[in-house]
Every structure is written in structure tokens, then in C-alpha cells.
Design a protein around this motif. Sequence first.
Motif, PDB file in Angstrom:
ATOM      1  N   GLU A   1       0.830  -1.207   0.000  1.00  0.00           N
ATOM      2  CA  GLU A   1       0.000   0.000   0.000  1.00  0.00           C
ATOM      3  C   GLU A   1       0.860   1.252   0.000  1.00  0.00           C
ATOM      4  N   GLU A   2       1.949   1.212   0.750  1.00  0.00           N
ATOM      5  CA  GLU A   2       2.835   2.376   0.785  1.00  0.00           C
ATOM      6  C   GLU A   2       3.474   2.610  -0.580  1.00  0.00           C
ATOM      7  N   TYR A   3       3.780   1.513  -1.259  1.00  0.00           N
ATOM      8  CA  TYR A   3       4.370   1.641  -2.593  1.00  0.00           C
ATOM      9  C   TYR A   3       3.415   2.353  -3.550  1.00  0.00           C
ATOM     10  N   LEU A   4       2.114   1.998  -3.452  1.00  0.00           N
ATOM     11  CA  LEU A   4       1.137   2.633  -4.328  1.00  0.00           C
ATOM     12  C   LEU A   4       1.024   4.127  -4.029  1.00  0.00           C
ATOM     13  N   ARG A   5       1.226   4.506  -2.767  1.00  0.00           N
ATOM     14  CA  ARG A   5       1.129   5.910  -2.402  1.00  0.00           C
ATOM     15  C   ARG A   5       2.410   6.674  -2.748  1.00  0.00           C
ATOM     16  N   ASP A   6       3.564   6.027  -2.503  1.00  0.00           N
ATOM     17  CA  ASP A   6       4.845   6.720  -2.697  1.00  0.00           C
ATOM     18  C   ASP A   6       5.890   5.717  -3.194  1.00  0.00           C
TER      19      ASP A   6
ATOM     20  N   TYR B   1       9.053   4.148  -1.068  1.00  0.00           N
ATOM     21  CA  TYR B   1       9.004   2.712  -0.800  1.00  0.00           C
ATOM     22  C   TYR B   1      10.307   2.033  -1.213  1.00  0.00           C
TER      23      TYR B   1
END
Length: 304
Positions: free
Chosen positions: A139-144, A148
Motif C-alpha cells: 500500500e505504501e508503494y502505491l502511495r509513494d 518505498y
Amino acid sequence: MRSFHMFIRGIILAGYALLLFKLLLTSQLANYVSPKMHPFIYFALFVLLILGGMQILRSGMNTSESHCHCDGEHHMPKTPASTVFIYSLFLLPVMIGLMLSNHVLDSSVASKRGVQFGAQPLAESTNSQVQTEEKDLVEEYLRDPEGYMKKVDERVNEILQEDNSAVQSTEKENEQLKNDLIGTDKIVVTDEKYISTINMISENVEQLIGKKVEITGFVFRERDFRSNQLVVARFGVTCCIADASVYGMLVEGENVAKLKDDTWIKVTGTIHKTTYHQSTIPVIEQPAIEMIEVPDQPYVYEEY
């Protein structure tokens, strides 16, 4: 009725605590779990005593005082038969553990697990920790994505440094043990380094041929052994006896045929090599055999 069930449950919890206490009091705990797991047993003993005592104390209170006022309803066994059946599932192990004597693993178990004349090479370390963290950070990768990847790179570098440090330490210890074995005239396989010494002898048998060796263990025979062959063996434990493996050295001599399985012996002889199941393994020849009592601690433990 509820107080009765609380009392029984308190007795069951206290029974498990007494079972652990018995193992501690008789110094038999190491026959079931590795010493590195003992702190967890101490903690479990303490928690079981506390919880059991609380249940017994609550059973003497009024029902209204002892009720936990939970939103959900606690379901109790509805019939005497179901009560006896359910609680017997928990009481029987406690009664068996308290009443029966302790049993040490023997050749009947070893015959099912087989003997290891030396450990297989250690598997290469994996990046399982990194993979687990990558799942958690999707999820963090999708945001940033950039942030990430930066975190992943930092964590990978940390893990690689830790792995390299552990590998270097292990390699240094193994090299030191190898040099000690090659440099001595007589190899004594101690309980503390039983498994690592067996492995090192197996891996360097060519360089150790002709050296004297002293080792203790119980008599074990594979089904395809000749009458002049046996293994002097010990059970090696990692965490508990459920994962115990059999480690030992092959012994050949005319004076071994009369020895019965599970007899504890001390063997002193000369290291040679032989072939067993298309593998080159060390063998002790010209053995001098001494009968010994079962040691206080019959198992040996993995080193980390």
C-alpha cells in the motif's frame, strides 16, 4: 454451576503448572525441550499458576460478582456426559504426565528417523524477511513508489550486513574447530560440540584418517548393517524432542556383535573411511568399547 466450571478449569491450569514444576524439580525438562527454550517454560509456569489461582478464587465468589459482564455469552457444557468428556481431554494429559515416568528416546525411534553421519551443507540464506516486508509495504508503494523503494533498499542492505556478519562468524568458528581437530592427536567428541564435531569429521574425513577418536552414545543398528557394524549415536535436539535427529559414527569390529541395541557405550578407536549407500563416511576401526551408564543428559543440542 458456573462456579463449578471455574473451579475445574482452575484445577486444570494448576495441573499443567504442576506438570511443568515436576519436570523442573526432577531436572527432566531438558529431556523434552532444548535449554534455550527453558525461559519460555518458566514464563508459562508462572502464567498458568496465576490464571489457575484466579479461576479457583473466582469460583468461590457469588455468581453475580464473578461474572465478567461480557457482551457475549459463555457457553457451558449442557450435560454431565459432555462435561466429563470435554474436561477429560485436558485432564488426561496432566494425569499421564504426573503419574508415568519419563522416557528417553531409543533405537526404536532412531530406526524410523535414520542416522546422520554428518549434516548436510547449510542451505543458503534467503531474503524471506525482505519478501515479507515487501508484502506489508504494498500500500505504501502505491502511495509513494520512490519512498518505498528507498526503504526497501535500506532494509536489504541491513539484512545483507547481518547475514554476512553471521556467515563470517560461523565460518570462523568452523575453521577453528577444523584446525583443532586436525592439530590434535586424539579427538574427544564432547556433549557441547557433539553435532558440530560429527559434522566436521564427516566433511574432513580424508585429513583425519588415522587419528584417535573418543565418543559416547547408545548402540544403534540400521537394518542392512553387518554383524560387525553399529552406530554409536545420540539424539540431537533443536527445540524439542519432536524435531530430534540421530547423529553418530559408524563402528566396525569383531567385538561389537555381542552388544545389544540401546546399550550406552564409550568407544575409542581409529578414524578410517568407508562407503555406505554410495556416500563416503567416517568409520571407527579397532574399537575399544567400555560400557557406561545412561548419562544424566542423554540428548545433545544444536549450536547457534
